[in-house]
Design a protein around this motif. Sequence first.
Motif: not given
Lengths: 552, 192
Positions: A44-53, A253-258, A275-286
Amino acid sequence: MIRRQQPSRRFGAGEQVDFVIVGSGAAGGIMAKELASAGYTVLVLEQGPRLSVPEYDHDEMAFFFLGARTNLSSGQPQQFRPTPSDPWQQRNVLLYGRTVGGSNAHFTANMWRMRPSDFNEASVHGTPSGTGLADWPLTYDDLEPYYTKADWELGISGAPGPFDPPRSRPYPMPPLPVKSSGVLFERGARSLGLHPEPTPMAINSQSYNGRPPCQHCGWCLGFFCEFRAKSTSMDAMLPVAEATGNCEIRPDSYVAKVETNAAGRATGVTYFDGDRNEHFQPARAVVLCANGAETPRLLLNSSTPRFPDGLANSSGVVGKYLMFNGNWGVSGLFEHPLNEYKSVQTTRMVLDWYETDPARGFYGGGGIDARFQQYPILFGLSGLPPDAPTWGAKYKRMLAEYYNRTMYLAVHTTSLPLETNGIELDPDLKDAWGLPCMRVTYRDHDDDMSVGRFLVERASEILEAAGGQRQWSLPVTPQTSAVHLLGTCRMGRDAATSVIDTNHRTHDVPNLFICDGSSLVTSTRGQPTMTISALAFRAGERIADLARRGEI
Amino acid sequence: MSERLNSRREFLALSGAAGAAFLLADAADVREALAWAASRRGQQSYTNLSARQGATLEAAVARILPSDDGTPGAREAGVIHFIDRAIGGFGAGAKPAFEQCAAELDRRAAEVDASQTFDALSPERQDGLLRAIEQEPYFGTLRTFTAGGMFAMPSYGGNRDHVGWTLIGQGREPLYTAPFGYYDAQAAGGGQ
């Protein structure tokens, strides 16, 4: 209680997963839980942060005025115009929670099912001219098992009501205790021959699934529940997904493109890390669960030569038919303190005018619930009647007098789908990552406002019958902001007029799926989360089934 | 500022219940807030406002939420410190409005009495000058930030000791149990 006994799954850099899910809100959490539980690897790619209690707070200034934890403070501006003949102005109108859990983590937690009539109003009443009102390609019976699954797997508290559609199981929990607003509302409504009933809420009224009952702190709207009593993606679904050992939740993790290949299949997504570095995440389905604003924007940003108008947009309707639900209301002052600052937002509602009644002369219907819905700063700014002084001794006295003796009847309505209401990419404005921003055209249809005015009048009658000392309201005018983001990648059987089929598979890309508010064909009567949740449970089951049969 | 009311009966009902929330507050807290504010008059220090601006604007917000009735208002809540801090951060865009507001109020005060700044005028005179500028955008800014300074969490610099929340009766408990208010208590068969 689902406790993580060991760290949840962590996929390696560039490691292909079965499903990448974009967004961790109401739909994304359920989708992750369903697919991970079916044995598939899920990221699961979520653009926002994960907050804790320890990071949770009840800071009205930060959330409501400074846009903290939302897309209002994230460097993602929007452009807006009411209609195509109006000029563009820079203004954020589509608002959502930008954290793990999405808007669902901090919502009011109303959970209304649709009724059978919601699914085929176009056939029954006709399509109002100039609108895109269409039937769902599903019936209530198709979705009912998943409404019930949502009831029991999330944890919904409520009681049977007089207009309930059929349900295969009862509510898992009784209603939350009634508030003074609910008692007064019930009194007034009953005296008018109406049928008030408890509000179904995604909030525990008892211990449930290892989470405690609501502690009535009063801070549901806008804030995270430190008691984990709210039955959300964040507290009820994501932990279950992670506990399978098949699922990673990756925040920031801010998804820019399918991405797609020459054969027209999705290959994964490109995303920016913290850190605003781009990554490609391969997947069998989106699977896109990014909400009714970001999902269409992502598709429009993913154009290819094969899809010059946006990925999966051969129909041309990606981004179109945006619906907000109508939200207006009327306030009432009572003699004794209600103390509405305590406990959940609302405990009673009437759905007597839910159905479209052609005799009224306009499409649509809705519901009225009893609440207050103001925290101190907002009340200080705009909580008093319009004729009250806005500064001075009397203003101060009235603030003290009114805050605990006021309630608000909230009117929730349908929105008609209009082709001119929608999201496009702005040709010039870029967000802080250099991605094209969205620009939004939206104006409520006249019928939506007619429903609003009709229900505000009915609400006013209820307040009067309840013995209110005075009441006040603002005029019903077109809305210019929304948190319900609906309709923009609608479901349908015809690929020429819809984006996804009844399996939530895009017509155009066989391994690209969508399930969130964008999937809705009609707007619901104003509380869409229950329907989004049911669709997600159903979609998760269908997608897992397709995967098992090798049909993705 | 006109204060139209629907009926004289309403006015009596409202004034009769004035400060009702304070009846629930600890009287010692109220006295302490008033004493603290009185002791600090003329001795405030600011980060982003000049001493002159701070004095003028503090006097102005003290008319927006006054303490004439003996209950804490914007002065006691430290609203001016909320403003001072805000204009160095999230409210930086509003700083020109506050500068304009302070300058304008002192200019008008000098028209009334060349030897006086705004903060030295009587409350009645101050109200008169505020009425004269209440349609100006910078007054709207002042009012908005007064609400923020009165009712935001104390960590923002205002709402000192939660006097703002005490004014309106906003609870400060971490959790509650039913019954919550008069009418649900009554319906449950108890009193409150």
